[in-house]
Design an enzyme around this catalytic site. Structure first.
Site, PDB file in Angstrom:
ATOM      1  N   THR A  10      29.090 -16.292 -24.275  1.00 36.91           N
ATOM      2  CA  THR A  10      29.567 -16.309 -22.772  1.00 36.91           C
ATOM      3  C   THR A  10      28.519 -17.281 -22.203  1.00 36.91           C
ATOM      4  OG1 THR A  10      30.443 -13.933 -22.972  1.00 36.91           O
ATOM      5  CG2 THR A  10      29.726 -15.194 -20.617  1.00 36.91           C
TER       6      THR A  10
ATOM      7  N   GLY B 225      17.599 -28.090 -25.822  1.00 39.38           N
ATOM      8  CA  GLY B 225      17.770 -29.317 -26.543  1.00 39.38           C
ATOM      9  C   GLY B 225      17.545 -29.030 -27.895  1.00 39.38           C
TER      10      GLY B 225
ATOM     11  N   HIS C 177      14.651 -28.380 -19.463  1.00 42.04           N
ATOM     12  CA  HIS C 177      13.307 -28.130 -18.854  1.00 42.04           C
ATOM     13  C   HIS C 177      12.274 -29.256 -18.899  1.00 42.04           C
ATOM     14  CE1 HIS C 177      10.460 -27.920 -22.585  1.00 42.04           C
ATOM     15  NE2 HIS C 177      11.582 -27.741 -23.026  1.00 42.04           N
TER      16      HIS C 177
ATOM     17  N   CYS D 241      -5.402 -29.326 -33.336  1.00 39.39           N
ATOM     18  CA  CYS D 241      -6.356 -28.757 -34.022  1.00 39.39           C
ATOM     19  C   CYS D 241      -6.139 -27.204 -34.930  1.00 39.39           C
ATOM     20  CB  CYS D 241      -7.624 -28.221 -33.145  1.00 39.39           C
ATOM     21  SG  CYS D 241      -8.280 -29.887 -32.206  1.00 39.39           S
TER      22      CYS D 241
END
Length: 378
Positions: free
Chosen positions: A242, A71, A206, A327
């Site tokens: 390819t 993506g 995915h 974090c």
């Protein structure tokens, strides 16, 4: 209790049907799809079939599908391709103008920032408290130099579905390329490029029960963007390199599965079950982030007052989920998406994204709710 996966918006497992489709291409069919001999023919046939399956899921034609590495590449191709094509056509004319939203994925934000450094003007329209773009804000932002509008179909953090059809109509009215990142929506809700008025659409394998490292860009026939990769004339000259036959076959199988066995209703059922359990157990201490109606069926982003999300997930290690904040060493940073929605910090730092998938069971969400409620007891 066993381990419970509730992070399907981050990545999905490879579906068994996808694994089965890919297996022959791990060893038996090794030819180059561009080779005109007996070894290349099966590879070319497989790539063509996969392209047709991807196209069928979104109502496109096979010739409009460009296979990519994911993506992120598809998004980069759309943004940079539109910019460089506009530069080529205008030469010494005005700088190209791009419109996007403040809640896009970094795979859109960063390419936009890149072309901005090259001279493009980028307008980032705001969202409301539910994370939704106002189509009128898009209309107002349009100038005579606008070459691309890019707004995600559904937000990866809070699940809000954007008014893509309305924005698409505005783009078409002004003759402007319209792109949407459909990484999160595809396979969960209906996606039709014609109904939505889309010229370019990004797909991430995915997120769709295909492997990582494969995706696609829908490029409407008659529209043109500059290729992102230059080389030999693969993918009808639109993406050199390819074709990765193995991964293309996997993406095609995943799209075929999504079309033949839609799972939206099942996702809604387990997600709402989880929400009811948390709401009943926590009462007014818990709130739901995102749009109350226009939202993905599998995405539950909740904030629990008095609880820091990252600490909560550390205390329930059997649950795989994501937080609404990141974090960094000894500091915390609230999600930019929640901040753009105007969410207060005491709510934003308690945000947890629980996203369900095809394999999520009713028992799993009950067990997850039990673990969360046990850790959030006053």
């Amino acid at each position: 209790m066993g381990k419970i996966y509730l992070d399907f918006n981050a990545s999905t497992p490879i579906a068994p049907e996808v694994t089965d489709a890919m297996r022959p291409f791990l060893n038996a069919h090794y030819g180059n799809p561009s080779s005109h001999h007996w070894a290349g023919a099966p590879a070319r046939t497989a790539v063509d079939a996969a392209r047709a399956d991807v196209a069928a899921l979104i109502g496109a034609t096979p010739e409009e599908i460009v296979f990519t590495s994911g993506g992120t590449e598809a998004n980069n191709h759309a943004v940079k391709g539109a910019y460089f094509d506009a530069q080529r056509r205008s030469r010494a004319g005005p700088s190209p103008h791009i419109i996007t939203s403040v809640v896009e994925h970094p795979a859109i934000h960063e390419p936009c920032a890149f072309v901005e450094r090259l001279g493009a003007t980028v307008i980032r329209v705001p969202v409301d408290r539910h994370g939704r773009v106002d189509p009128d804000a898009i209309r107002v932002a349009i100038t005579t130099e606008t070459v691309l509008i890019s707004v995600m179909h559904a937000n990866n953090e809070v699940g809000t579905i954007e008014p893509i059809a309305e924005i698409g109509a505005i783009a078409r009215e002004h003759g402007i390329l319209f792109h949407t990142d459909a990484a999160q929506s595809l396979g969960k809700i209906r996606v039709s490029v014609d109904e939505l008025g889309i010229d370019l659409l990004s797909i991430a394998g995915h997120k769709l029960y295909a492997p990582k490292g494969v995706g696609a860009l829908f490029l409407r026939s008659g529209r043109h963007v500059e290729p992102l990769l230059h080389g030999a004339g693969h993918e009808q000259g639109r993406r050199a390199s390819t074709e990765n036959v193995l991964l293309a076959v996997g993406l095609g199988a995943a799209c075929r599965l999504a079309r033949e066995r839609p799972c939206g209703d099942d996702l809604t059922a387990v997600t709402e079950q989880l929400w009811r359990r948390l709401r009943d157990g926590l009462g007014e201490r818990v709130c739901r982030n995102g749009h109350p109606v226009h939202r993905l069926p599998n995405t539950l982003n909740v904030s629990i007052r008095g609880v820091l999300a990252d600490e909560l997930l550390r205390r329930v290690p059997h649950i795989a989920a994501s937080t609404g904040s990141a974090c960094h060493a000894d500091s915390r940073e609230m999600s930019p998406v929640l901040r753009a929605m105007g969410v207060d910090e005491d709510v934003g730092f308690g945000a947890v994204r629980l996203s369900t998938g095809r394999t999520t069971t009713s028992n799993e969400v009950d067990d997850a709710a039990d673990m969360i409620l046990a850790e959030c007891a006053p």
